[in-house]
Design an enzyme around this catalytic site. Structure first.
Site, PDB file in Angstrom:
ATOM      1  N   ARG A  41       0.824  -1.220   0.000  1.00  0.00           N
ATOM      2  CA  ARG A  41       0.000   0.000   0.000  1.00  0.00           C
ATOM      3  C   ARG A  41       0.855   1.265   0.000  1.00  0.00           C
ATOM      4  O   ARG A  41       0.467   2.275  -0.590  1.00  0.00           O
ATOM      5  CB  ARG A  41      -0.949  -0.012   1.204  1.00  0.00           C
ATOM      6  CG  ARG A  41      -2.115  -0.963   0.995  1.00  0.00           C
ATOM      7  CD  ARG A  41      -3.021  -1.016   2.193  1.00  0.00           C
ATOM      8  NE  ARG A  41      -4.229  -1.791   1.893  1.00  0.00           N
ATOM      9  CZ  ARG A  41      -5.056  -2.260   2.802  1.00  0.00           C
ATOM     10  NH1 ARG A  41      -4.814  -2.043   4.082  1.00  0.00           N
ATOM     11  NH2 ARG A  41      -6.124  -2.938   2.462  1.00  0.00           N
ATOM     12  N   LYS A 198     -19.621 -18.289   3.369  1.00  0.00           N
ATOM     13  CA  LYS A 198     -21.051 -18.153   3.680  1.00  0.00           C
ATOM     14  C   LYS A 198     -21.836 -17.397   2.619  1.00  0.00           C
ATOM     15  O   LYS A 198     -21.408 -16.353   2.146  1.00  0.00           O
ATOM     16  CB  LYS A 198     -21.217 -17.426   5.020  1.00  0.00           C
ATOM     17  CG  LYS A 198     -20.718 -18.227   6.219  1.00  0.00           C
ATOM     18  CD  LYS A 198     -20.973 -17.438   7.484  1.00  0.00           C
ATOM     19  CE  LYS A 198     -20.629 -18.266   8.717  1.00  0.00           C
ATOM     20  NZ  LYS A 198     -20.894 -17.500   9.948  1.00  0.00           N
ATOM     21  N   GLY A 351      -9.227 -10.146  -0.141  1.00  0.00           N
ATOM     22  CA  GLY A 351      -7.954 -10.640   0.396  1.00  0.00           C
ATOM     23  C   GLY A 351      -7.559 -12.027  -0.051  1.00  0.00           C
ATOM     24  O   GLY A 351      -6.418 -12.252  -0.492  1.00  0.00           O
ATOM     25  N   GLY A 374     -13.574  -4.318   1.366  1.00  0.00           N
ATOM     26  CA  GLY A 374     -14.970  -3.937   1.642  1.00  0.00           C
ATOM     27  C   GLY A 374     -15.553  -3.069   0.549  1.00  0.00           C
ATOM     28  O   GLY A 374     -16.711  -3.227   0.152  1.00  0.00           O
TER      29      GLY A 374
END
Length: 397
Positions: A41, A198, A351, A374
């Site tokens: 980053r 999930k 990720g 996100g």
């Protein structure tokens, strides 16, 4: 999407001598001693900073780091290690400024790093007074932190609202371009891979994509719930039986559009969840009651690979099996290599997806690798990110 870009402002000579405030994403992993363990980053943020410096700006850069408590600065919250590493990479000393909200001294050609912005009271709730003070520090605000683009905070949204000029840095602009190319104006067929443990965490994404994509590949624990929806037995595999109805609705929505959710025809099973478990390939109809499905089988992988190689656009979020265990990594590797070999424009994010890309060394063969976990997921859900919304509003004047 119409936004102002830093490159455009530089080209029109609007940056020279100006005070430029860059919101970067420098939230890098550190070990217990505070040493940076991975600096991607930091490296990714440098082109934007150098661009502004080269254009003759007085540059301030800030970021969040970790999860500090607002108003309570601790040494472990400090961006000092980040400034030191960035200084090494840029070949210059980068001073770190604490308590900067009420004023910063910086001259054209100089670069300072403003201490962890999440320590400021009111940052997370986008406090208007804090945002106005930040905006008063600069002539130009540059948002270059896609990883925070889904959050409306003082240093990401409020400052963009009140700054004289608000624009996107090269990283954020590249994300906007890649997302538009993949989702707003995709070359067909558009195939999405959504995998993970999930269905519940990806349900809104699955629903949003089912209205737009030509093929929706599901993997991991999500695929097990879809296998149940198709009437197949999954033994003791991870799944969410209470969401079978939702999985069926996604399958039906795709079918109604003449599209499909390919259900695995074969799977790789084990009796235990461990790296040294014995892997057995079985037809999807032959899963025993004590089996755990940990990967897609070779036949399914070949079917998916053919679909991906024929795609016009690919969106990839999540490995299709437990790729960390060698015996259950072949499905993800086949899919990854098919994406790499496809002539489609591909965008990948998340990720685990980035870990798979690194493991198989295909970074150079993926069209665009998204840096924001996100934020990337919220884009797939069909949401307009706060950063995109405020920058496009400001671009309209």
């Amino acid at each position: 999407m119409k936004i102002l870009r830093l490159q455009d402002l530089i080209a029109s000579g609007q940056i020279a001598g100006q005070r430029v405030f860059i919101r970067a994403d420098l939230n890098v992993p550190q070990d217990d001693a505070g040493h940076i363990t991975e600096d991607t980053r930091i490296r990714a943020s440098i082109p934007c900073i150098e661009m502004a410096l080269k254009a003759g700006a007085a540059v301030m850069v800030t970021s969040h780091l970790g999860r500090p408590t607002e108003g309570e600065f601790k040494p472990s919250d400090s961006l000092a290690p980040v400034a030191a590493r960035m200084g090494e990479l840029m070949g210059r000393e980068i001073p770190v400024v604490a308590d900067w909200v009420d004023g910063v001294e910086v001259a054209p050609g100089q670069l300072v790093m403003l201490e962890n912005c999440r320590v400021n009271k009111g940052e997370k709730k986008n406090n208007a007074e804090l945002a106005q003070k930040m905006a008063a520090l600069c002539d130009v605000f540059v948002h270059d932190a896609f990883g925070t683009a889904h959050r409306a905070e003082a240093s990401t949204y409020g400052i963009a609202q009140y700054a004289k000029i608000a624009c996107a840095g090269p990283l954020l602009a590249a994300e906007i371009d890649a997302i538009s190319k993949a989702l707003a104006n995709p070359k067909r067929p558009l195939v999405a891979i959504v995998a993970g443990s999930k269905v519940s965490t990806k349900l809104t994404i699955l629903k949003a994509l089912s209205a737009n994509v030509d093929g929706l590949i599901v993997g991991g624990g999500i695929a097990n719930t879809f296998l149940l929806a198709a009437g197949l037995s999954i033994g003791k595999s991870l799944a969410e039986p209470d969401l079978v109805g939702e999985a069926k609705a996604v399958i039906d929505a795709m079918k109604a559009r003449g599209a499909a959710v390919p259900i695995p025809v074969d799977v790789v099973c084990a009796k235990t969840f461990s790296p040294d478990a014995v892997a057995t390939v079985k037809a999807a109809t032959d899963v025993a009651d004590d089996d755990l499905i940990l990967d897609i089988g070779p036949q399914t992988a070949a079917i998916l690979a053919a679909q991906l190689k024929a795609a016009g656009t690919i969106v990839w979020n999540g490995p299709v099996g437990v790729f960390e265990f060698e015996a259950f990594s072949h499905g993800t590797e086949t899919v990854a290599r098919a994406i790499a070999e496809s002539e489609a424009f591909s965008i990948a994010g998340g990720g685990d997806t980035l870990a798979a890309i690194a493991k198989y060394g295909i970074e150079g063969d993926v069209g665009y690798i998204s840096t924001g976990g996100g934020a990337f997921l919220e884009v797939l859900e069909g949401k307009t990110l706060p950063a995109f919304e405020i920058l496009s509003k400001r671009a309209e004047g």
